[in-house]
Design an enzyme around this catalytic site. Structure first.
Site, PDB file in Angstrom:
ATOM      1  N   CYS A 115      22.195 -10.865  15.476  1.00 40.77           N
ATOM      2  CA  CYS A 115      21.781  -9.683  16.253  1.00 40.77           C
ATOM      3  C   CYS A 115      20.267  -9.526  16.248  1.00 40.77           C
ATOM      4  O   CYS A 115      19.730  -8.732  17.017  1.00 40.77           O
ATOM      5  CB  CYS A 115      22.437  -8.415  15.708  1.00 40.77           C
ATOM      6  SG  CYS A 115      21.941  -8.005  14.029  1.00 40.77           S
ATOM      7  N   CYS A 151      26.610  -5.142   9.412  1.00 41.73           N
ATOM      8  CA  CYS A 151      25.392  -4.355   9.192  1.00 41.73           C
ATOM      9  C   CYS A 151      25.326  -3.887   7.740  1.00 41.73           C
ATOM     10  O   CYS A 151      24.242  -3.790   7.164  1.00 41.73           O
ATOM     11  CB  CYS A 151      25.361  -3.158  10.129  1.00 41.73           C
ATOM     12  SG  CYS A 151      25.837  -3.556  11.820  1.00 41.73           S
TER      13      CYS A 151
HETATM   14 FE1  FES Z   1      22.478  -6.010  13.659  1.00 41.58          FE
HETATM   15 FE2  FES Z   1      23.888  -3.898  13.001  1.00 41.58          FE
HETATM   16  S1  FES Z   1      23.965  -4.989  14.884  1.00 41.58           S
HETATM   17  S2  FES Z   1      22.522  -5.019  11.768  1.00 41.58           S
END
Ligand code: FES
Length: 143
Positions: free
Chosen positions: A34, A103
């Site tokens: 991400c 996360c």
């Molecule tokens: Fe990357 Fe939550 S989407 S840490």
């Protein structure tokens, strides 16, 4: 509702945001998938984490999980802090949606990374104590 009230509350009012200029350990981890980054600062006195602050370029769940992590580790010994898993962070937040579990891993790894840095500064090899800091590449169950 996708997120629990506790997640929303920590997202809206994150605790211990910022840096510690006189930190004894600074950790930085990132999730390659991400692209989010988390930085964690700890102050250690006599083996006890007396202060902790964080900064994240991350999603709302990353903010909430790091906020809770700082609250969980302040006042704890290093050993106790290392035992706090992302599962405990999730439980404290009354759960996270499945696609946001990674996360919380980022928050757990940020604490470990800060502790590693602390040990390195003391001239101690952190590996036997802290172990692997998972690189969140997505194939370790964290992405
Ligand atoms: Fe990357 Fe939550 S989407 S840490």
């Amino acid at each position: 509702m996708l997120y629990s009230d506790k997640v929303m509350e920590h997202f809206a009012n994150p605790r211990n945001v910022g840096e510690l200029a006189d930190a004894d350990g600074i950790g930085e981890v990132g999730n390659a998938k991400c692209g989010d980054i988390m930085k964690m600062y700890i102050k250690v006195d006599n083996g006890i984490i007396t202060d902790c602050k964080f900064k994240t370029f991350g999603c709302g769940a990353a903010i909430a999980t790091s906020s809770v992590s700082t609250e969980l580790i302040i006042g704890k010994t290093i050993d106790e802090a290392l035992k706090i898993s992302n599962k405990e962070v999730i439980a404290t937040l009354d759960g996270l949606p499945a696609q946001k579990l990674h996360c919380s891993v980022l928050a757990e790894q940020a604490v470990k990374s800060a502790v590693s840095d602390y040990y390195k500064r003391q001239g101690v090899d952190p590996y036997p104590i802290v172990g692997d800091i998972q690189k969140c590449t997505g194939d370790a169950g964290c992405g």
